[in-house]
Design a protein around this motif. Sequence first.
Motif, PDB file in Angstrom:
ATOM      1  N   SER A 272      34.249 -11.562   5.352  1.00 29.84           N
ATOM      2  CA  SER A 272      34.171 -10.644   4.186  1.00 29.84           C
ATOM      3  C   SER A 272      32.982  -9.714   4.433  1.00 29.84           C
ATOM      4  O   SER A 272      32.772  -8.760   3.907  1.00 29.84           O
ATOM      5  CB  SER A 272      34.164 -11.230   2.667  1.00 29.84           C
ATOM      6  OG  SER A 272      33.189 -12.029   2.654  1.00 29.84           O
ATOM      7  N   GLN A 273      31.893 -10.465   5.120  1.00 29.93           N
ATOM      8  CA  GLN A 273      30.744  -9.856   5.470  1.00 29.93           C
ATOM      9  C   GLN A 273      30.478  -8.968   6.743  1.00 29.93           C
ATOM     10  O   GLN A 273      29.691  -8.052   6.846  1.00 29.93           O
ATOM     11  CB  GLN A 273      29.594 -10.623   5.207  1.00 29.93           C
ATOM     12  CG  GLN A 273      29.352 -11.299   4.084  1.00 29.93           C
ATOM     13  CD  GLN A 273      29.262 -10.493   2.918  1.00 29.93           C
ATOM     14  OE1 GLN A 273      28.302  -9.508   3.064  1.00 29.93           O
ATOM     15  NE2 GLN A 273      29.974 -10.579   1.721  1.00 29.93           N
ATOM     16  N   ILE A 274      31.236  -9.387   7.752  1.00 29.49           N
ATOM     17  CA  ILE A 274      31.446  -8.737   9.181  1.00 29.49           C
ATOM     18  C   ILE A 274      32.168  -7.544   9.088  1.00 29.49           C
ATOM     19  O   ILE A 274      33.229  -7.320   8.654  1.00 29.49           O
ATOM     20  CB  ILE A 274      31.812  -9.653  10.175  1.00 29.49           C
ATOM     21  CG1 ILE A 274      30.812 -10.897  10.171  1.00 29.49           C
ATOM     22  CG2 ILE A 274      31.806  -9.127  11.521  1.00 29.49           C
ATOM     23  CD1 ILE A 274      31.284 -12.182  10.990  1.00 29.49           C
ATOM     24  N   PRO A 275      31.587  -6.414   9.538  1.00 27.77           N
ATOM     25  CA  PRO A 275      32.595  -5.295   9.679  1.00 27.77           C
ATOM     26  C   PRO A 275      33.606  -5.433  10.649  1.00 27.77           C
ATOM     27  O   PRO A 275      33.624  -6.261  11.521  1.00 27.77           O
ATOM     28  CB  PRO A 275      31.543  -4.125  10.361  1.00 27.77           C
ATOM     29  CG  PRO A 275      30.154  -4.653   9.949  1.00 27.77           C
ATOM     30  CD  PRO A 275      30.289  -6.222  10.100  1.00 27.77           C
ATOM     31  N   VAL A 276      34.784  -4.726  10.214  1.00 28.62           N
ATOM     32  CA  VAL A 276      36.254  -4.987  11.144  1.00 28.62           C
ATOM     33  C   VAL A 276      35.749  -4.453  12.439  1.00 28.62           C
ATOM     34  O   VAL A 276      36.551  -4.819  13.613  1.00 28.62           O
ATOM     35  CB  VAL A 276      37.269  -4.229  10.352  1.00 28.62           C
ATOM     36  CG1 VAL A 276      37.639  -4.764   9.099  1.00 28.62           C
ATOM     37  CG2 VAL A 276      36.831  -2.759  10.310  1.00 28.62           C
ATOM     38  N   THR A 277      34.968  -3.704  12.682  1.00 28.68           N
ATOM     39  CA  THR A 277      34.751  -3.113  13.871  1.00 28.68           C
ATOM     40  C   THR A 277      33.745  -4.353  14.777  1.00 28.68           C
ATOM     41  O   THR A 277      33.490  -4.024  16.051  1.00 28.68           O
ATOM     42  CB  THR A 277      34.052  -1.786  13.973  1.00 28.68           C
ATOM     43  OG1 THR A 277      32.940  -1.952  13.301  1.00 28.68           O
ATOM     44  CG2 THR A 277      34.907  -0.802  13.314  1.00 28.68           C
ATOM     45  N   GLY A 278      33.260  -5.313  14.373  1.00 24.67           N
ATOM     46  CA  GLY A 278      32.300  -6.054  14.837  1.00 24.67           C
ATOM     47  C   GLY A 278      30.938  -5.959  14.469  1.00 24.67           C
ATOM     48  O   GLY A 278      30.551  -5.244  13.643  1.00 24.67           O
ATOM     49  N   LEU A 279      30.221  -6.405  15.434  1.00 27.11           N
ATOM     50  CA  LEU A 279      28.482  -6.699  15.122  1.00 27.11           C
ATOM     51  C   LEU A 279      28.063  -6.574  16.602  1.00 27.11           C
ATOM     52  O   LEU A 279      28.328  -7.147  17.383  1.00 27.11           O
ATOM     53  CB  LEU A 279      28.198  -8.062  14.441  1.00 27.11           C
ATOM     54  CG  LEU A 279      26.698  -7.951  13.786  1.00 27.11           C
ATOM     55  CD1 LEU A 279      26.709  -6.866  12.626  1.00 27.11           C
ATOM     56  CD2 LEU A 279      26.426  -9.426  13.237  1.00 27.11           C
ATOM     57  N   ASN A 280      27.124  -5.590  16.519  1.00 23.59           N
ATOM     58  CA  ASN A 280      26.243  -5.133  17.888  1.00 23.59           C
ATOM     59  C   ASN A 280      25.187  -5.934  17.704  1.00 23.59           C
ATOM     60  O   ASN A 280      24.344  -6.037  17.040  1.00 23.59           O
ATOM     61  CB  ASN A 280      25.824  -3.769  17.604  1.00 23.59           C
ATOM     62  CG  ASN A 280      25.382  -3.289  19.236  1.00 23.59           C
ATOM     63  OD1 ASN A 280      24.618  -4.269  19.614  1.00 23.59           O
ATOM     64  ND2 ASN A 280      25.973  -2.410  19.563  1.00 23.59           N
ATOM     65  N   LEU A 281      25.147  -6.908  18.552  1.00 26.61           N
ATOM     66  CA  LEU A 281      23.737  -7.795  18.800  1.00 26.61           C
ATOM     67  C   LEU A 281      22.735  -7.308  19.744  1.00 26.61           C
ATOM     68  O   LEU A 281      22.186  -8.020  20.204  1.00 26.61           O
ATOM     69  CB  LEU A 281      24.249  -9.130  19.370  1.00 26.61           C
ATOM     70  CG  LEU A 281      25.357  -9.956  18.235  1.00 26.61           C
ATOM     71  CD1 LEU A 281      25.838 -11.304  18.989  1.00 26.61           C
ATOM     72  CD2 LEU A 281      24.805 -10.023  16.947  1.00 26.61           C
ATOM     73  N   GLY A 282      22.842  -6.112  20.054  1.00 19.36           N
ATOM     74  CA  GLY A 282      21.929  -5.310  20.698  1.00 19.36           C
ATOM     75  C   GLY A 282      22.413  -4.781  22.085  1.00 19.36           C
ATOM     76  O   GLY A 282      23.277  -5.960  22.849  1.00 19.36           O
ATOM     77  N   GLY A 283      22.112  -4.090  22.739  1.00 18.62           N
ATOM     78  CA  GLY A 283      22.547  -3.511  23.910  1.00 18.62           C
ATOM     79  C   GLY A 283      24.007  -3.344  24.281  1.00 18.62           C
ATOM     80  O   GLY A 283      24.759  -2.780  23.054  1.00 18.62           O
ATOM     81  N   PHE A 284      24.689  -4.016  25.120  1.00 15.46           N
ATOM     82  CA  PHE A 284      26.038  -3.772  25.512  1.00 15.46           C
ATOM     83  C   PHE A 284      26.751  -4.885  24.640  1.00 15.46           C
ATOM     84  O   PHE A 284      27.933  -4.970  24.723  1.00 15.46           O
ATOM     85  CB  PHE A 284      26.105  -3.945  26.872  1.00 15.46           C
ATOM     86  CG  PHE A 284      25.954  -5.324  27.385  1.00 15.46           C
ATOM     87  CD1 PHE A 284      26.904  -6.047  27.537  1.00 15.46           C
ATOM     88  CD2 PHE A 284      24.691  -5.241  28.116  1.00 15.46           C
ATOM     89  CE1 PHE A 284      26.582  -7.242  28.191  1.00 15.46           C
ATOM     90  CE2 PHE A 284      24.322  -6.552  28.763  1.00 15.46           C
ATOM     91  CZ  PHE A 284      25.314  -7.657  28.506  1.00 15.46           C
TER      92      PHE A 284
END
Length: 338
Positions: free
Chosen positions: A78-90
């Motif tokens: 419920s907290q994570i965007p449906v597009t995912g999470l960018n952890l930096g860089g690629f």
Amino acid sequence: LLAWSLLTSLSAFAGSYTELLILRTGVGIGEAVLGPAAYSLIIDFFEPHKRGRATGAYYIAMSVGSGASLLLGGLLLSQIPVTGLNLGGFLNLEPWRLLFLFAGLPGLFACLLMLTMREPTRRGAVANNVASIRDFLIYVWSNKGLLVRISASGTLAAMAGYGAGAWAPTLLQRNFGLSPASTAWPIGTAMIIGSIAGTALSGAISDRMIKRGDLNARTRPMLFGFITYVPAAAFGLMGSPMLAVLGFGLLLFSVAMVQSATPLALQEAVPANMRGQIIALQYLILALVGIGLGPTLIGVITDSVFKSGDMLGWSIFTVAVPVALIGLLVCGFGLTEA
């Protein structure tokens, strides 16, 4: 513990189905080590009239962990965007990958707990007297009447429990239009409460009967479990999500009564130097029949017999009722430990 935790987190970075399959297989191999060792340790740490509750506490921990994983997984989804999470860089991880990553982290910290454990004195075992596989198989064959019935009871309960548990979130989504994240809380809560209640009652009953000298002390809870399982099998046919969740909780209560009693009954039915091997054999049967066949059979019946995803509740019922009746039949013949 270290291996399966690392492999769980590494599953987040699988680049293909084959890689994910290999990593998840590794997790299964790692987790398979736990049961035989844990149940054998419980026998040695606790006196006979305390083992039912001790085994229950261990089973409760597993049940709470399973339920909590759904609760926390739903919260994270419920907290994570449906597009995912960018952890930096690629590095951009989709929601399902992040769940794998987070799921393995607690196990790494739990490894520290293993440093606080001591090896107990082996109750009833002769030093360096380790049974060979041949001796173990001969003993199992000689006592197959008792051991097969105990094993069958636990395996049937696992088949029904894992099957219903695997499909319960999907059933709520299809029957009542709930989102994946919103099914986690009711299913997880029902799993925790039902499993705790069933396990606690099973352990209390068996320990009390042990004090009275009843030969069926460890196996009597199995009979009670299958009796309550019969009405619970209809949870997928309920007309409201609340009733469906309550029915699912009752089903987990029933399964917990049977499954928490099975390892202890098996271990007390074999010599001390075969305890680990009998649980290892039971876990192998559970994996192949209970965990493997339960969810698969429900899916096959839905696709091949009813030919409609909307009939999932009837598929669960179709599998559950024969399992319950066979379980009652097995227990009805008596599962004496003599």
